[in-house]
Design a protein around this motif. Structure first.
Motif, PDB file in Angstrom:
ATOM      1  N   TYR A  26       0.455  -0.975   0.232  1.00  0.00           N
ATOM      2  CA  TYR A  26       0.610  -0.112   0.392  1.00  0.00           C
ATOM      3  C   TYR A  26       0.655   1.081   0.463  1.00  0.00           C
ATOM      4  CZ  TYR A  26      -3.710  -3.101   2.046  1.00  0.00           C
ATOM      5  OH  TYR A  26      -4.589  -4.291   1.837  1.00  0.00           O
ATOM      6  N   ARG A  27       0.690   2.452   0.285  1.00  0.00           N
ATOM      7  CA  ARG A  27       1.162   3.600   0.001  1.00  0.00           C
ATOM      8  C   ARG A  27       0.140   4.981   0.601  1.00  0.00           C
ATOM      9  NH1 ARG A  27       2.238   6.601  -5.655  1.00  0.00           N
ATOM     10  NH2 ARG A  27      -0.146   6.954  -6.694  1.00  0.00           N
ATOM     11  N   GLN A  28       0.658   5.443   1.006  1.00  0.00           N
ATOM     12  CA  GLN A  28      -0.411   6.428   1.798  1.00  0.00           C
ATOM     13  C   GLN A  28       0.304   7.865   1.313  1.00  0.00           C
ATOM     14  OE1 GLN A  28       0.284   6.556   5.836  1.00  0.00           O
ATOM     15  NE2 GLN A  28      -1.926   7.802   6.499  1.00  0.00           N
ATOM     16  N   SER A  29       0.131   8.233   0.552  1.00  0.00           N
ATOM     17  CA  SER A  29       0.262  10.089   0.852  1.00  0.00           C
ATOM     18  C   SER A  29      -0.073  10.889   1.244  1.00  0.00           C
ATOM     19  CB  SER A  29       0.024  10.247  -1.145  1.00  0.00           C
ATOM     20  OG  SER A  29      -0.277   9.532  -2.052  1.00  0.00           O
ATOM     21  N   LEU A  30       0.493  12.438   1.341  1.00  0.00           N
ATOM     22  CA  LEU A  30      -0.125  12.873   2.411  1.00  0.00           C
ATOM     23  C   LEU A  30      -1.689  13.253   2.715  1.00  0.00           C
ATOM     24  CD1 LEU A  30       1.448  15.030   4.684  1.00  0.00           C
ATOM     25  CD2 LEU A  30       2.170  16.765   2.785  1.00  0.00           C
ATOM     26  N   GLY A  31      -1.742  13.133   4.191  1.00  0.00           N
ATOM     27  CA  GLY A  31      -2.911  13.176   4.707  1.00  0.00           C
ATOM     28  C   GLY A  31      -3.920  12.512   3.509  1.00  0.00           C
ATOM     29  N   GLN A  32      -3.536  11.454   2.921  1.00  0.00           N
ATOM     30  CA  GLN A  32      -4.528  10.504   2.439  1.00  0.00           C
ATOM     31  C   GLN A  32      -4.514   9.456   3.153  1.00  0.00           C
ATOM     32  OE1 GLN A  32      -6.475  11.214  -0.291  1.00  0.00           O
ATOM     33  NE2 GLN A  32      -5.627  13.145   0.368  1.00  0.00           N
ATOM     34  N   GLY A  33      -5.513   8.571   3.127  1.00  0.00           N
ATOM     35  CA  GLY A  33      -5.343   7.009   3.599  1.00  0.00           C
ATOM     36  C   GLY A  33      -4.728   6.214   2.770  1.00  0.00           C
ATOM     37  N   LEU A  34      -4.232   4.744   3.182  1.00  0.00           N
ATOM     38  CA  LEU A  34      -3.406   3.870   2.603  1.00  0.00           C
ATOM     39  C   LEU A  34      -3.785   3.563   0.947  1.00  0.00           C
ATOM     40  CD1 LEU A  34      -2.864   3.609   5.196  1.00  0.00           C
ATOM     41  CD2 LEU A  34      -1.627   1.715   4.504  1.00  0.00           C
ATOM     42  N   GLU A  35      -3.836   3.341   0.025  1.00  0.00           N
ATOM     43  CA  GLU A  35      -3.832   3.205  -1.625  1.00  0.00           C
ATOM     44  C   GLU A  35      -3.729   1.452  -1.451  1.00  0.00           C
ATOM     45  OE1 GLU A  35      -3.516   4.940  -5.700  1.00  0.00           O
ATOM     46  OE2 GLU A  35      -1.836   5.769  -3.905  1.00  0.00           O
ATOM     47  N   PHE A  36      -4.130   0.765  -2.137  1.00  0.00           N
ATOM     48  CA  PHE A  36      -3.965  -0.295  -2.448  1.00  0.00           C
ATOM     49  C   PHE A  36      -2.949  -0.921  -3.454  1.00  0.00           C
ATOM     50  CE2 PHE A  36      -3.894  -4.942  -2.903  1.00  0.00           C
ATOM     51  CZ  PHE A  36      -3.749  -5.339  -4.717  1.00  0.00           C
TER      52      PHE A  36
END
Lengths: 113, 113
Positions: free
Chosen positions: B35-45
């Protein structure tokens, strides 16, 4: 299109009081709903989960309620402690296939001593 | 080790360079996620591996992203020709069999200058 919404970005409560964190979702195919807690510079830590066939699950100070008809769940923490201060993510699981988790944007909880 | 480990913990790179991120899952866990988490966002698969099955790559944002899982254990996520929008925290998670809980590593913080 956000499938999981945590509409309040932050919550501040006094130590000993109840913290209520809310989560709304749109996908009726989610079969498990997980809550994760995240401290700065650390990975998310699993907290508690609930199956879609249940409406309540309790583990110590943490209780999760699921209202499937409203597509809404909430995490209750009582009594809240300063160590609970963290970002909380609602993460339903997509049924079948990769069974990936779909995360909300998170809510920052601050518990004041 | 007892938990999911990731390396490096931090990576700063210049735009256009390639980077490799490593994940060591919990021993015996057959499922592995990025997953990745960009600033201010939730985790993205991003991607999912399960045993010897073909990986689910449906979350990879572009063909500059690829991942491998060798021997059913360690996984490497490669980002070619990095761009500034690739800056994020990249998180790896593993799961045992059909259990619903994913366990996360501490993440790799990638900064593309």
């Amino acid at each position: 299109d956000q499938q999981v919404k945590q509409n309040s970005p932050s919550l501040s409560v006094q130590e000993g009081r109840i913290s209520i964190l809310n989560c709304d979702y749109t996908n009726s195919m989610f079969d498990y709903f997980l809550w994760y807690k995240k401290y700065p510079a650390e990975g998310p830590t699993f907290l508690i989960s609930i199956s879609s066939i249940k409406d309540k699950n309790e583990d110590g100070r943490f209780t999760v309620f699921l209202n499937k008809s409203a597509k809404h769940l909430s995490l209750h923490i009582v009594p809240s402690q300063p160590g609970d201060s963290a970002v909380y993510f609602c993460a339903p699981r997509a049924q079948g296939g990769s069974e990936k988790l779909v995360f909300g944007k998170g809510m920052k909880l601050t518990v004041n001593p | 080790g007892a938990g999911v480990s990731q390396s490096p913990s931090n990576k700063v790179t210049e735009k256009g360079k390639d980077v490799e991120l490593r994940c060591d899952p919990i021993s015996g866990h057959t499922a592995l996620y990025w997953y990745r988490q960009s600033l201010g966002q939730g985790l993205e698969f991003l991607i999912y591996f399960q045993g010897n099955s073909a990986p689910d790559k449906s979350g990879l944002p572009s063909d500059r992203f690829s991942a491998e899982r060798t021997g059913g254990s360690v996984s490497t996520l490669t980002i070619q020709r990095t761009q500034q929008e690739d800056s994020a925290v990249y998180l790896c998670a593993s799961r045992r069999g059909t259990a619903e809980t994913q366990y996360f590593g501490p993440g790799t913080r990638l900064l593309v200058l």
